[in-house]
Every structure is written in C-alpha cells, then in structure tokens.
Design an enzyme around this catalytic site. Structure first.
Site, mmCIF file in Angstrom:
data_model
loop_
_atom_site.group_PDB
_atom_site.id
_atom_site.type_symbol
_atom_site.label_atom_id
_atom_site.label_comp_id
_atom_site.label_asym_id
_atom_site.label_seq_id
_atom_site.Cartn_x
_atom_site.Cartn_y
_atom_site.Cartn_z
ATOM 1 N N LYS A 153 0.863 -1.189 0.000
ATOM 2 C CA LYS A 153 0.000 0.000 0.000
ATOM 3 C C LYS A 153 0.899 1.239 0.000
ATOM 4 C CE LYS A 153 -4.394 1.007 2.269
ATOM 5 N NZ LYS A 153 -5.152 0.775 3.504
HETATM 6 O O1 G3P Z 1 -9.198 1.539 4.416
HETATM 7 C C1 G3P Z 1 -9.112 2.865 4.840
HETATM 8 C C2 G3P Z 1 -9.757 3.012 6.155
HETATM 9 O O2 G3P Z 1 -9.052 2.308 7.136
HETATM 10 C C3 G3P Z 1 -10.026 4.397 6.578
HETATM 11 O O3 G3P Z 1 -11.209 4.321 7.282
HETATM 12 O O4 G3P Z 1 -12.922 5.000 8.849
HETATM 13 O O5 G3P Z 1 -10.510 5.712 9.195
HETATM 14 O O6 G3P Z 1 -11.867 6.710 7.374
HETATM 15 P P1 G3P Z 1 -11.647 5.495 8.222
#
Ligand code: G3P
Length: 218
Positions: free
Chosen positions: A87
């Site tokens: 990533k």
């Molecule tokens: O895959 C990306 C994710 O982990 C981000 O999620 O909920 O932190 O915006 P969030």
C-alpha cells in the site's frame, strides 16, 4: 464484488474469514497501531500472521514518503509473502514507486485517493488497486459515492486493469451503493460486514419456523 476486512486484529480477520466470503485484508499504520505492535520486526511478523489466515490480498502500507524509501520498504513487505499487496500513498514519489513496483510485478494499492485525477494517475502508473476513501469524503460534506461512480465510468472508458477498492466504509448502505456502482472491492470493518446479515423479517421468520416445528413435535 470482493470483500476485504479493514482491520489488523487477527481475531477479527479470522472471524471474517470463517464466514467464507472474505477475499482479503487491508491495514494501515493507524490500524496496526491499534493492535499495539511495537518495532519493525514485530510489524513484519504480524503481516505474516495475517497472511496465514487469508487466501490472498493483504495490503501492508509503507511508512516512507520518498521514492527510494518506498521501494526499499515495498521489497521488504513483498518478501514476507506472495499474498502481500504493497500500500503506497497518493503522493508524487508514491506514484513513481508504483510504476517501478508494477514493472517488477509487485502488486500495489494506492491509498488516500480523494479525487478522480489522483485515481487516474495511480491507474496509469500500474496500481493493482486504488483506494478512494468514501467515508472521509462524506465527513467533509463531499459525496464519496459520486467518486466511486466517476471512477467506474473512467476506468471502463479506458479499460484500466486497476481495481476500484472502496475504502473508509462506515455502514451497510456504503457497501450496497458501491455494489450498485460497480466497485470491484469494498473494504469494511468487520462490524459493517456483520451488519449485512441483519433483517428483522429474517429473525421473525426464523422464530416462526422454529416455533411451528416445536409445536408439531408435541
Ligand atoms: O481503508 C481505509 C480506512 O481504514 C479508513 O477508514 O474509517 O478511518 O476513514 P476510516
């Protein structure tokens, strides 16, 4: 549509895998920190432990933000297991690194995508996946799902092989809307995957069937 679980917690990954509908795992430095793993060797071991649970597609994120550093880390991560997808953040050095890694046959997931232009750059560089963060766009009053729809159109227009991996998913309707739009993958917290099971009519129907069975046995 592929389902990835967005967590670094081994118990959650094992539970998601046990349902038989899991296609991979995504992690990021914040999710790894939540598990409380300290030190590079332990982080690498943890990625290996994740790879041992699932069949493929374990996204492991680089920390470096310069081209040479990203390449070095990417090789270290890719050497852990063939299931690793490296990533890489959407920055100029990240895009350069994605091109090199793609030419070397190393799979990449370009993360922190918030616009169609960023996704086009990553796809042209040969990213295996782009990760548009729909929840974080919604958080700033921008339509995250509109980005997914735009990417599906654009990638179809040019037959890009890069897969659209909808990330930052917060609730079941994000998954349904991604499926309707044609996203290739949704990566979700385990709790959101499990919310897909729920329907009150299923519970009511099952209770009725079981009660009727019990009554018929008396
Ligand atoms: O895959 C990306 C994710 O982990 C981000 O999620 O909920 O932190 O915006 P969030």
């Amino acid at each position: 549509m592929k389902f990835f679980v967005d967590t670094a917690k081994l118990d959650e990954i094992a539970k998601a895998e046990s349902y038989g509908v899991l296609d991979g795992v995504t992690t990021n430095p914040s999710l790894m920190a939540k598990v409380g793993i300290k030190g590079r060797p332990n982080i690498l071991k943890h990625y290996k432990a994740i790879c041992d649970i699932v069949s493929d597609n374990v996204s492991a994120e680089v920390i470096a933000t310069d081209y040479e550093g990203i390449i070095k880390e990417a090789h270290e991560l890719a050497n852990i297991d063939t299931k690793i997808v490296v990533k890489v953040p959407m920055i100029p050095d990240g895009v350069k690194a994605i091109r090199t890694l793609s030419d070397e046959g190393i799979r990449t997931n370009c993360t922190l995508i918030f616009s169609a232009g960023q996704a086009i750059l990553a796809a042209k560089a040969g990213a295996s996946y782009v990760s548009p963060f729909i929840g974080r766009l919604d958080d700033v009053s921008t339509d995250g799902m509109a980005l997914i729809e735009d990417l599906v159109t654009i990638f179809e227009n040019y037959d890009f092989e890069t897969e659209i991996l909808a990330a930052s998913i917060r609730h079941p309707m994000h998954i349904i809307d991604c499926a309707k739009a044609g996203a290739d993958v949704a990566t979700c917290p385990l709790s959101v995957i499990e919310q897909l099971f729920n329907h009150p009519l299923t519970d009511k129907g099952l209770a009725g069937f079981l009660a009727d069975y019990e009554a018929s046995q008396k």
